[in-house]
Design a protein around this motif. Sequence first.
Motif, PDB file in Angstrom:
ATOM      1  N   MET A 176      14.384  67.398  12.116  1.00 33.78           N
ATOM      2  CA  MET A 176      13.090  67.789  12.673  1.00 33.78           C
ATOM      3  C   MET A 176      12.124  66.615  12.581  1.00 33.78           C
ATOM      4  O   MET A 176      12.353  65.668  11.841  1.00 33.78           O
ATOM      5  CB  MET A 176      12.500  68.966  11.887  1.00 33.78           C
ATOM      6  CG  MET A 176      13.312  70.228  11.880  1.00 33.78           C
ATOM      7  SD  MET A 176      12.534  71.497  10.837  1.00 33.78           S
ATOM      8  CE  MET A 176      11.053  71.856  11.782  1.00 33.78           C
ATOM      9  N   ASP A 177      11.026  66.743  13.326  1.00 37.12           N
ATOM     10  CA  ASP A 177       9.890  65.850  13.143  1.00 37.12           C
ATOM     11  C   ASP A 177       8.628  66.681  13.251  1.00 37.12           C
ATOM     12  O   ASP A 177       8.689  67.912  13.137  1.00 37.12           O
ATOM     13  CB  ASP A 177       9.922  64.678  14.138  1.00 37.12           C
ATOM     14  CG  ASP A 177       9.887  65.135  15.595  1.00 37.12           C
ATOM     15  OD1 ASP A 177       9.446  66.284  15.859  1.00 37.12           O
ATOM     16  OD2 ASP A 177      10.291  64.355  16.470  1.00 37.12           O
ATOM     17  N   GLU A 178       7.492  66.046  13.466  1.00 36.62           N
ATOM     18  CA  GLU A 178       6.228  66.773  13.478  1.00 36.62           C
ATOM     19  C   GLU A 178       6.102  67.744  14.647  1.00 36.62           C
ATOM     20  O   GLU A 178       5.203  68.593  14.656  1.00 36.62           O
ATOM     21  CB  GLU A 178       5.057  65.782  13.505  1.00 36.62           C
ATOM     22  CG  GLU A 178       4.899  64.970  12.219  1.00 36.62           C
ATOM     23  CD  GLU A 178       5.842  63.781  12.164  1.00 36.62           C
ATOM     24  OE1 GLU A 178       6.667  63.610  13.095  1.00 36.62           O
ATOM     25  OE2 GLU A 178       5.753  63.015  11.186  1.00 36.62           O
ATOM     26  N   GLN A 179       6.979  67.646  15.630  1.00 35.03           N
ATOM     27  CA  GLN A 179       6.970  68.559  16.770  1.00 35.03           C
ATOM     28  C   GLN A 179       8.131  69.551  16.725  1.00 35.03           C
ATOM     29  O   GLN A 179       8.438  70.203  17.709  1.00 35.03           O
ATOM     30  CB  GLN A 179       7.026  67.768  18.076  1.00 35.03           C
ATOM     31  CG  GLN A 179       5.833  66.856  18.281  1.00 35.03           C
ATOM     32  CD  GLN A 179       5.918  66.092  19.593  1.00 35.03           C
ATOM     33  OE1 GLN A 179       6.125  66.689  20.649  1.00 35.03           O
ATOM     34  NE2 GLN A 179       5.769  64.790  19.523  1.00 35.03           N
ATOM     35  N   GLY A 180       8.760  69.659  15.583  1.00 36.07           N
ATOM     36  CA  GLY A 180       9.846  70.615  15.441  1.00 36.07           C
ATOM     37  C   GLY A 180      11.207  69.980  15.638  1.00 36.07           C
ATOM     38  O   GLY A 180      11.412  68.788  15.405  1.00 36.07           O
ATOM     39  N   LEU A 181      12.153  70.789  16.063  1.00 35.25           N
ATOM     40  CA  LEU A 181      13.528  70.346  16.239  1.00 35.25           C
ATOM     41  C   LEU A 181      13.609  69.147  17.185  1.00 35.25           C
ATOM     42  O   LEU A 181      12.983  69.141  18.247  1.00 35.25           O
ATOM     43  CB  LEU A 181      14.361  71.501  16.792  1.00 35.25           C
ATOM     44  CG  LEU A 181      15.868  71.309  16.889  1.00 35.25           C
ATOM     45  CD1 LEU A 181      16.500  71.289  15.513  1.00 35.25           C
ATOM     46  CD2 LEU A 181      16.463  72.433  17.730  1.00 35.25           C
ATOM     47  N   ASP A 182      14.390  68.157  16.798  1.00 35.23           N
ATOM     48  CA  ASP A 182      14.544  66.929  17.581  1.00 35.23           C
ATOM     49  C   ASP A 182      15.677  67.116  18.589  1.00 35.23           C
ATOM     50  O   ASP A 182      16.834  67.276  18.201  1.00 35.23           O
ATOM     51  CB  ASP A 182      14.860  65.770  16.636  1.00 35.23           C
ATOM     52  CG  ASP A 182      14.974  64.439  17.353  1.00 35.23           C
ATOM     53  OD1 ASP A 182      15.029  64.425  18.601  1.00 35.23           O
ATOM     54  OD2 ASP A 182      15.018  63.401  16.668  1.00 35.23           O
ATOM     55  N   PRO A 183      15.393  67.100  19.904  1.00 39.98           N
ATOM     56  CA  PRO A 183      16.451  67.311  20.906  1.00 39.98           C
ATOM     57  C   PRO A 183      17.551  66.257  20.847  1.00 39.98           C
ATOM     58  O   PRO A 183      18.728  66.576  21.091  1.00 39.98           O
ATOM     59  CB  PRO A 183      15.698  67.261  22.238  1.00 39.98           C
ATOM     60  CG  PRO A 183      14.279  67.499  21.896  1.00 39.98           C
ATOM     61  CD  PRO A 183      14.072  66.949  20.529  1.00 39.98           C
ATOM     62  N   VAL A 184      17.204  65.013  20.539  1.00 39.54           N
ATOM     63  CA  VAL A 184      18.227  63.961  20.447  1.00 39.54           C
ATOM     64  C   VAL A 184      19.172  64.252  19.287  1.00 39.54           C
ATOM     65  O   VAL A 184      20.396  64.160  19.411  1.00 39.54           O
ATOM     66  CB  VAL A 184      17.560  62.575  20.287  1.00 39.54           C
ATOM     67  CG1 VAL A 184      18.627  61.506  20.058  1.00 39.54           C
ATOM     68  CG2 VAL A 184      16.724  62.235  21.515  1.00 39.54           C
ATOM     69  N   ALA A 185      18.595  64.632  18.147  1.00 40.02           N
ATOM     70  CA  ALA A 185      19.430  64.980  16.997  1.00 40.02           C
ATOM     71  C   ALA A 185      20.282  66.208  17.300  1.00 40.02           C
ATOM     72  O   ALA A 185      21.422  66.315  16.824  1.00 40.02           O
ATOM     73  CB  ALA A 185      18.556  65.217  15.773  1.00 40.02           C
ATOM     74  N   LEU A 186      19.746  67.143  18.074  1.00 39.55           N
ATOM     75  CA  LEU A 186      20.524  68.327  18.452  1.00 39.55           C
ATOM     76  C   LEU A 186      21.743  67.928  19.273  1.00 39.55           C
ATOM     77  O   LEU A 186      22.864  68.392  19.009  1.00 39.55           O
ATOM     78  CB  LEU A 186      19.643  69.296  19.240  1.00 39.55           C
ATOM     79  CG  LEU A 186      20.347  70.517  19.826  1.00 39.55           C
ATOM     80  CD1 LEU A 186      20.966  71.378  18.722  1.00 39.55           C
ATOM     81  CD2 LEU A 186      19.378  71.340  20.682  1.00 39.55           C
TER      82      LEU A 186
END
Length: 458
Positions: A176-186
Amino acid sequence: MSVSEPPTTDSGSPGRLPAPDRLRRTDTRLDNYVDRYAARTHGMTASAIRALFAVANRPEVVSLAGGMPNITDLPLDVVGSVLNELVVEHGRQAMQYGSGQGEPAIREQICEVMRLEGISAHPDDVTVTVGSQQALDLVTRIFCDPGDVVLCEAPSYVGALGVFRAYQTQVVHVAMDEQGLDPVALAEAIEAVRRTGRTAKFLYTIPNFHNPAGVTQTLERRIEILRVAEQADLLVVEDNPYGLLGFDGDPTPAMRSLDADRVVYLGSFSKTFAPGFRVGWALAPHAVREKLVLAQESATLCPPVFSQFAVSAYLAGHDWRGQIKVFREMYRERRDAMITGLTEHMPAGSTWTEPKGGFFVWLQLPPGLDAQAMLPRAVTARVAYVPGTAFFSDGFGTRFMRLSYCFPTPARILEGTRRLGEVLAYEASVNETFGMTALGDGRDRVIHPYEAPGADMS
């Protein structure tokens, strides 16, 4: 307690038994059924939050641990009259068995509630559950076999991790980051799972005022996550107990409103009305809904009918939207007290999220501090929190803690942060004295990037 006799050979003299008999336990145990339980019971562990209740509920302890809604501002006279009228006029129906899917009237009202987040739904696709916790349990039951993979944020809701553990799934955390779940990491996590020859059964996410991280996915982020899910043909389970408790502006459109075919939406009245009624729901694609109803019937026959009638009568006869506004302002005041207290009392090197709604702040400790190890000292100082390790399936999170501002008064929150700040300052001074990790300059990212988004899939 009796002492077992030494094993004997076939001749009757003491000796070494064949291997299967040598492996059989002969010691005295408190649980005579330990060898008979299903394998999945080994994954059942006590919630870190529940384990704190006995201590945190002491009046001298400021509990920043639990996420118990504050219903002080709920008009109990109104609720009482609703319940009285319900029993007098509809008691024989309200206290009888009902539908495994839930009563038609409340399913229609649930659709009205969800419209506030942009969801257009039909009551036939709603399944009423015993809180959203049971909804998640049923979803996991119908989709997951032992060893299946579930994706979820790092960190994630401790109750969800307990469900996944009980069904013997393998949790793969996604950064995650400050905007929630990271799409790239997903996308990277999905690919990591696929390289092992498996496919993740679903993604579990809390997009609004995340528990425990306190952050919220932007609309753009939600769209991107759903794009990644579509490319991977991945089901998304959207857990949204706090969505209507934002402090600024209208609710962000739910993920379900953006993709009705790929998202199972979980909701609850525990945070916007009262948790004691235990009324939640799952909104699912039609075929999934049919399986949920069958699973519900096998689990409970039907969700509690009286609770459904009670919540339905409250929604029909009371200004529930106005009541939610009252809750929002009350929780905003407590959030402000938490941020003020952290700003005044946390040592250098500490960082935290500033939630725009919901119940929780996610605190990152200065380098060298361990939230789990510090907990006994904090309790001694009469303040309680939940260590960050409770929100990971793999032991990560020692440098984090979840702080809840929903239940204590603002004055108690300020006092709790003062006590916590003293504990952290003492631990930091010990580290400095013995030459341990320096405190740093406080510029660490608020949400620490998860260091193993793909996990060890071997």
